[in-house]
Write an enzyme that holds these catalytic residues in place. Structure first.
Site, PDB file in Angstrom:
ATOM      1  N   ASP A  12      80.813 126.802  73.632  1.00  0.00           N
ATOM      2  CA  ASP A  12      80.540 126.844  72.209  1.00  0.00           C
ATOM      3  C   ASP A  12      79.233 127.635  72.007  1.00  0.00           C
ATOM      4  O   ASP A  12      78.434 127.755  72.943  1.00  0.00           O
ATOM      5  CB  ASP A  12      80.399 125.389  71.733  1.00  0.00           C
ATOM      6  N   ASP A  14      76.792 127.696  68.738  1.00  0.00           N
ATOM      7  CA  ASP A  14      75.697 126.983  68.071  1.00  0.00           C
ATOM      8  C   ASP A  14      75.595 125.537  68.561  1.00  0.00           C
ATOM      9  O   ASP A  14      76.567 124.780  68.518  1.00  0.00           O
ATOM     10  CB  ASP A  14      75.904 127.010  66.553  1.00  0.00           C
TER      11      ASP A  14
HETATM   12 MG   LIG Z   1      78.383 123.628  68.257  1.00  0.00          MG
END
Ligand SMILES: [Mg+2]
Ligand SMILES: [Zn+2]
Length: 195
Positions: A12, A14
């Site tokens: 992922d 962020d």
């Molecule tokens: Mg995230």
């Protein structure tokens, strides 16, 4: 014949590779965690694919243009290169099923936890999904992994600690691994999977 497929570490963006700051609506808001480049270099050296899979529905919502996503991806690739690491792909879902206007308003198959970005890595990069892991800070990252028979690691950075503390007790399935951050997750996964 040996399969040319390789396992992947899907990351992922962020809260996992970079600080969770809310919508990154300008590239200047994007800040990599200090361990991010080291983590990706470990993945590279192990011979696994290193792939980013991120939802950026802020584009569909009209909060920022696709240009910002592309600038952030360029920053990310530049930082990796400077540190002797590389990402095999950066996949971004900019869609939302009900917000904004077409072409971004779409009930797509790539918005996590739907598996479109993982299937794309399978087709384009030869990712061996059942041997792969998804590392992220949200339950949806784990659901993404499980939807294709991969394993899911939750990091405590970003939303991770809160999800783990307050939400994880209600999840039907616990994370396959919990780690303080991306680097620790990568080290433990590669250590565990070493021949
Ligand atoms: Mg995230
Ligand atoms: Zn999508």
């Amino acid at each position: 014949m040996k399969s040319p497929k390789r396992p992947a570490i899907f990351m992922d963006r962020d809260g996992t590779l970079s600080h969770e700051v809310g919508y990154v609506n300008h590239a200047s808001r994007f800040r990599l965690y200090p361990w991010a480049v080291d983590a990706v270099r470990h993945v590279n050296r192990a011979g696994w694919l290193a792939v980013v899979a991120t939802n950026q529905a802020g584009v569909a919502r009209g909060y920022y243009p696709e240009l910002v996503v592309n600038e952030v991806t360029a920053c990310l690739n530049e930082a990796m290169k400077a540190g002797g690491a590389h990402l095999d792909a950066v996949y971004v879902c900019m869609h939302h099923p009900s917000a904004g206007a077409p072409p971004y308003r779409r009930d797509c198959d790539c918005r996590k936890p739907r598996p479109g970005m993982l299937r794309r890595a399978e087709a384009e990069l030869g990712a061996d999904l059942p041997r792969s892991w998804v590392i992220g800070d949200r339950h949806s990252d784990l659901q993404l992994a499980w939807s294709v028979g991969a394993r899911g690691a939750l990091v405590k950075s970003g939303y991770g600690l809160g999800e783990l503390t307050y939400l994880a007790p209600g999840w039907g399935r616990p994370p396959d691994l919990v780690a303080g951050n991306l680097l620790e997750a990568v080290e433990r996964i590669l250590g565990r999977e070493a021949p």
